[in-house]
Design an enzyme around this catalytic site. Sequence first.
Site, PDB file in Angstrom:
ATOM      1  N   HIS A   1       5.649 -12.268   5.567  1.00  0.00           N
ATOM      2  CA  HIS A   1       5.535 -11.726   4.203  1.00  0.00           C
ATOM      3  C   HIS A   1       6.917 -11.510   3.607  1.00  0.00           C
ATOM      4  O   HIS A   1       7.839 -11.068   4.282  1.00  0.00           O
ATOM      5  CB  HIS A   1       4.733 -10.418   4.176  1.00  0.00           C
ATOM      6  CG  HIS A   1       5.149  -9.402   5.198  1.00  0.00           C
ATOM      7  ND1 HIS A   1       4.773  -9.483   6.525  1.00  0.00           N
ATOM      8  CD2 HIS A   1       5.904  -8.274   5.099  1.00  0.00           C
ATOM      9  CE1 HIS A   1       5.279  -8.463   7.185  1.00  0.00           C
ATOM     10  NE2 HIS A   1       5.989  -7.709   6.345  1.00  0.00           N
TER      11      HIS A   1
ATOM     12  N   HIS B   1       8.822  -9.250   0.992  1.00  0.00           N
ATOM     13  CA  HIS B   1       8.779  -8.049   0.160  1.00  0.00           C
ATOM     14  C   HIS B   1       9.529  -8.346  -1.125  1.00  0.00           C
ATOM     15  O   HIS B   1      10.683  -8.793  -1.094  1.00  0.00           O
ATOM     16  CB  HIS B   1       9.500  -6.879   0.837  1.00  0.00           C
ATOM     17  CG  HIS B   1       8.845  -6.344   2.068  1.00  0.00           C
ATOM     18  ND1 HIS B   1       8.084  -5.193   2.073  1.00  0.00           N
ATOM     19  CD2 HIS B   1       8.852  -6.783   3.348  1.00  0.00           C
ATOM     20  CE1 HIS B   1       7.656  -4.943   3.306  1.00  0.00           C
ATOM     21  NE2 HIS B   1       8.109  -5.896   4.101  1.00  0.00           N
TER      22      HIS B   1
ATOM     23  N   ILE C   1       0.827  -1.217   0.000  1.00  0.00           N
ATOM     24  CA  ILE C   1       0.000   0.000   0.000  1.00  0.00           C
ATOM     25  C   ILE C   1       0.863   1.271   0.000  1.00  0.00           C
ATOM     26  O   ILE C   1       0.413   2.329  -0.452  1.00  0.00           O
ATOM     27  CB  ILE C   1      -0.983  -0.035   1.197  1.00  0.00           C
ATOM     28  CG1 ILE C   1      -2.181   0.864   0.957  1.00  0.00           C
ATOM     29  CG2 ILE C   1      -0.287   0.291   2.512  1.00  0.00           C
ATOM     30  CD1 ILE C   1      -3.339   0.594   1.911  1.00  0.00           C
TER      31      ILE C   1
END
Length: 116
Positions: free
Chosen positions: A99, A101, A31
């Site tokens: 997660h 990246h 985001i």
Amino acid sequence: MIDCLFCKIVRGEIPSGKVYEDELVYAFRDIHPLRPTHILVIPKKHVASLAHVGPEDEPMLGRLLAVAHDIAVENGSTDGFRGIINTGRIGGQEVPHLHLHILGGPGPVGPMVERE
Ligand code: AMP
Ligand code: ZN
């Protein structure tokens, strides 16, 4: 049901810019992108961090890495990318759902970390 931001994204309860999905992992645009290509790849199953994985997670971890290059290429980073997995307090992890990246170009990502 786990009250976790990225679990809600996987379940479709929070909108995301999905770029890839299979039975083990889900990938979407960060985001607040730090580079022209900035994608997060996450396990569909809730795993808090690399400090919380077990042997049963090895297929998911393999998939997480195996899909990264194609995702980078398909999203504009055609000549390499940087994969980062922030883990825990020292690693600066902010969202407690594992997660990867994917940071990429078109231009070079830049220095890995600041020298102390
Ligand atoms: P980390 O600091 O490694 O935990 O990174 C968390 C990342 O999640 C940051 O780069 C945020 O910009 C990103 N992020 C937080 N909320 C969302 C969201 N709703 N959709 C997409 N990315 C998000
Ligand atoms: Zn979660």
